[in-house]
Design a protein around this motif. Structure first.
Motif, PDB file in Angstrom:
ATOM      1  N   UNK A  86      -9.010 -41.914  22.156  1.00  0.00           N
ATOM      2  CA  UNK A  86      -8.993 -43.015  21.498  1.00  0.00           C
ATOM      3  C   UNK A  86      -9.104 -44.132  22.296  1.00  0.00           C
ATOM      4  N   UNK A  87      -9.084 -45.214  21.936  1.00  0.00           N
ATOM      5  CA  UNK A  87      -9.146 -46.719  22.705  1.00  0.00           C
ATOM      6  C   UNK A  87      -7.852 -46.669  23.367  1.00  0.00           C
ATOM      7  N   UNK A  88      -6.713 -46.043  22.929  1.00  0.00           N
ATOM      8  CA  UNK A  88      -5.517 -46.327  23.470  1.00  0.00           C
ATOM      9  C   UNK A  88      -5.160 -45.248  24.252  1.00  0.00           C
ATOM     10  N   UNK A  90      -5.105 -41.672  23.809  1.00  0.00           N
ATOM     11  CA  UNK A  90      -4.674 -40.350  23.421  1.00  0.00           C
ATOM     12  C   UNK A  90      -5.786 -39.646  23.231  1.00  0.00           C
ATOM     13  N   UNK A  91      -5.560 -38.215  23.149  1.00  0.00           N
ATOM     14  CA  UNK A  91      -6.721 -37.191  22.595  1.00  0.00           C
ATOM     15  C   UNK A  91      -6.968 -37.410  21.294  1.00  0.00           C
ATOM     16  N   UNK A  92      -8.148 -37.323  20.638  1.00  0.00           N
ATOM     17  CA  UNK A  92      -8.356 -37.095  19.433  1.00  0.00           C
ATOM     18  C   UNK A  92      -8.084 -35.945  18.884  1.00  0.00           C
ATOM     19  N   UNK A  93      -7.555 -35.621  17.779  1.00  0.00           N
ATOM     20  CA  UNK A  93      -7.410 -34.103  17.054  1.00  0.00           C
ATOM     21  C   UNK A  93      -8.741 -33.884  16.531  1.00  0.00           C
TER      22      UNK A  93
END
Length: 93
Positions: A86-88, A90-93
């Protein structure tokens, strides 16, 4: 930002005026962009010449290829190539 005057011939000035009208950009903006693009063009032409010279020397090119092969191992770091972030951060699920 400081400015300087640059003398151009009449034909070039007409082209700059036309580009300004077409794009809605000022003549200085157009010149800034043109100079930057020309600078990059000259830079990459130099890079191309340097690589051509390197390739023309079989021993030097062989050393270059060997060095690149060392870096290829860094790609084997075990990360999932399909992982999305994600832009922040974090790993996307």
């Amino acid at each position: 930002m400081t400015t300087s005057s640059v003398h151009v011939n009449d034909g070039t000035h007409r082209v700059l005026q036309a580009l300004s009208e077409q794009t809605g950009k000022s003549i200085p903006e157009i010149l800034d962009k043109a100079v930057e693009e020309y600078r990059r063009k000259i830079f990459f032409e130099g890079v191309d010449r340097d690589y051509a010279a390197l390739k023309a020397d079989p021993q030097a090119w062989s050393q270059e290829v060997q060095e690149r092969e060392l870096f290829d191992n860094t790609l084997m770091d075990g990360l999932d190539p399909d992982e999305r972030w994600t832009d922040d951060g974090r790993v996307k699920d």
